[in-house]
Design an enzyme around this catalytic site. Sequence first.
Site, PDB file in Angstrom:
ATOM      1  N   ARG A 132       0.848  -1.196   0.000  1.00  0.00           N
ATOM      2  CA  ARG A 132       0.000   0.000   0.000  1.00  0.00           C
ATOM      3  C   ARG A 132       0.894   1.262   0.000  1.00  0.00           C
ATOM      4  O   ARG A 132       2.006   1.252   0.514  1.00  0.00           O
ATOM      5  CB  ARG A 132      -0.952   0.027   1.195  1.00  0.00           C
ATOM      6  N   LYS A 143       0.798   5.003   1.446  1.00  0.00           N
ATOM      7  CA  LYS A 143       0.078   5.760   2.485  1.00  0.00           C
ATOM      8  C   LYS A 143      -0.707   6.891   1.829  1.00  0.00           C
ATOM      9  O   LYS A 143      -0.165   7.585   0.961  1.00  0.00           O
ATOM     10  CB  LYS A 143       1.123   6.334   3.429  1.00  0.00           C
ATOM     11  N   ARG A 182       2.013  14.812  13.587  1.00  0.00           N
ATOM     12  CA  ARG A 182       2.180  14.082  14.849  1.00  0.00           C
ATOM     13  C   ARG A 182       3.640  14.057  15.284  1.00  0.00           C
ATOM     14  O   ARG A 182       3.960  14.171  16.450  1.00  0.00           O
ATOM     15  CB  ARG A 182       1.662  12.652  14.643  1.00  0.00           C
ATOM     16  N   HIS A 202       9.610  -5.169  11.700  1.00  0.00           N
ATOM     17  CA  HIS A 202       9.626  -4.134  10.664  1.00  0.00           C
ATOM     18  C   HIS A 202      11.049  -3.952  10.138  1.00  0.00           C
ATOM     19  O   HIS A 202      11.974  -3.783  10.923  1.00  0.00           O
ATOM     20  CB  HIS A 202       9.181  -2.772  11.227  1.00  0.00           C
ATOM     21  N   LYS A 223       0.778  12.163   9.974  1.00  0.00           N
ATOM     22  CA  LYS A 223       1.989  11.621  10.598  1.00  0.00           C
ATOM     23  C   LYS A 223       3.071  12.700  10.719  1.00  0.00           C
ATOM     24  O   LYS A 223       3.758  12.788  11.734  1.00  0.00           O
ATOM     25  CB  LYS A 223       2.512  10.421   9.796  1.00  0.00           C
ATOM     26  N   ASP A 230      12.501  12.354   3.386  1.00  0.00           N
ATOM     27  CA  ASP A 230      13.622  12.073   4.285  1.00  0.00           C
ATOM     28  C   ASP A 230      13.216  11.590   5.676  1.00  0.00           C
ATOM     29  O   ASP A 230      14.022  10.993   6.374  1.00  0.00           O
ATOM     30  CB  ASP A 230      14.498  13.330   4.447  1.00  0.00           C
ATOM     31  N   GLU A 261       8.902   0.412   3.956  1.00  0.00           N
ATOM     32  CA  GLU A 261       8.843  -0.388   5.184  1.00  0.00           C
ATOM     33  C   GLU A 261       8.286  -1.769   4.853  1.00  0.00           C
ATOM     34  O   GLU A 261       7.247  -1.878   4.206  1.00  0.00           O
ATOM     35  CB  GLU A 261       7.945   0.290   6.218  1.00  0.00           C
ATOM     36  N   GLU A 277      -7.219  -4.668  15.709  1.00  0.00           N
ATOM     37  CA  GLU A 277      -6.876  -3.547  16.594  1.00  0.00           C
ATOM     38  C   GLU A 277      -6.873  -2.247  15.808  1.00  0.00           C
ATOM     39  O   GLU A 277      -7.303  -1.208  16.295  1.00  0.00           O
ATOM     40  CB  GLU A 277      -5.500  -3.811  17.236  1.00  0.00           C
ATOM     41  N   HIS A 278      -6.400  -2.315  14.558  1.00  0.00           N
ATOM     42  CA  HIS A 278      -6.352  -1.123  13.708  1.00  0.00           C
ATOM     43  C   HIS A 278      -7.767  -0.599  13.489  1.00  0.00           C
ATOM     44  O   HIS A 278      -8.027   0.603  13.584  1.00  0.00           O
ATOM     45  CB  HIS A 278      -5.694  -1.482  12.374  1.00  0.00           C
TER      46      HIS A 278
END
Length: 223
Positions: free
Chosen positions: A48, A50, A61, A125, A58, A73, A144, A159-160
Site C-alpha cells: 500500500r 500511504k 504528529r 519491521h 503523521k 527524508d 517499510e 486492533e487497527h
Amino acid sequence: MLNNMEQWKSMAYRYQFALRELETKIMILNTEWTMDDGYTPIEHVKTRIKDPASILAKLERKGFPLSLESIRDKLFDVAGVRIVCAFVEDIYRIASHFKDREDLRIIEVKDYIANPKPNGYQSLHLIVQVPLVLHEGVTWINAEIQIRTLAMDFWASLEHILFYKYDKHVPSSILQELTEAAQAANQLDQKMLKLREEILSREESTLSDEFLRRKQTIGALSS
Ligand code: 0O2
C-alpha cells in the site's frame, strides 16, 4: 505543501515503482522457495501507498515540516509491504534473506516480536531502501516491510479497526483485554510452532525407519 501536485505525483510514482520492485523480488523468492523446498514461508503479501491525509497527519504528529522533503527524508513507511507467514520462525528466515541481498539496503530493524508494543502489537519491521533505475540514474527509495504471522496479522488488523489512531480515550480495562488478546495470539503462534516441530520430527523418524528397513532388505538380499 501539496500545492505542488506535479512534484507529489512524481514522488508518488516512485513509491509505486519501488513497491512493484519489492513485490517482484518477493514473488520470485516465493516461487523459488516453493520449487526448491516444496514449502514457502510466505502466506500472502499486501502492498500500500500511504494516503496523503495519513502522510500529513503523521508529519504533524511527529512535528516535521509539511514539505515534500520531509516526506522523502523523514517518513519511511510511505511505501509499505506486509508479508504474512504461517510461523514465527518464518519471519526471521525471510528477514535474514533480505539482510543478505545486495539489491536492498536495510536501514533499521524494529523487532516488535522480541519487544512488543505496550498494547501487545507484534511484528518485525524492516526499514529498507530499494534502488530504482530511472533514466536520470539510480535513486534509492525508502520503504517499510512488515513481517508477521497470521495470528499477529489477525490481531493487528482488528486492533487497527478498533482503536489505532483513535484520539478518544480507550478505557484501561479495554486496553488490558486488548493486550490479553495479543498474548492469546502469541500463545497460538507458539502452539502451532510446537505442532510443526512435532510433525517434522515424526516425518524424520518415519523416513529414517523407512531407510533402515530398506538397508536391511538390501543387506538380506546381498547375503
Ligand atoms: P498505517 O495506517 O498502518 O500507515 P517511530 O518508530 O515511532 O518513530 P513509526 O513510523 O510510527 O515511527 O513506527 P512504528 O511504530 O514502527 O509504526 C509503523 C507502522 O507499524 C504503523 O504505521 C502501523 O502500520 C504499524 N503499527 C505500529 N504500531 C501499531 C499498533 O499498535 N497497532 C497496529 N495495528 N499497527 C501498528 P502508521 O503510519 O502508524 O499507520
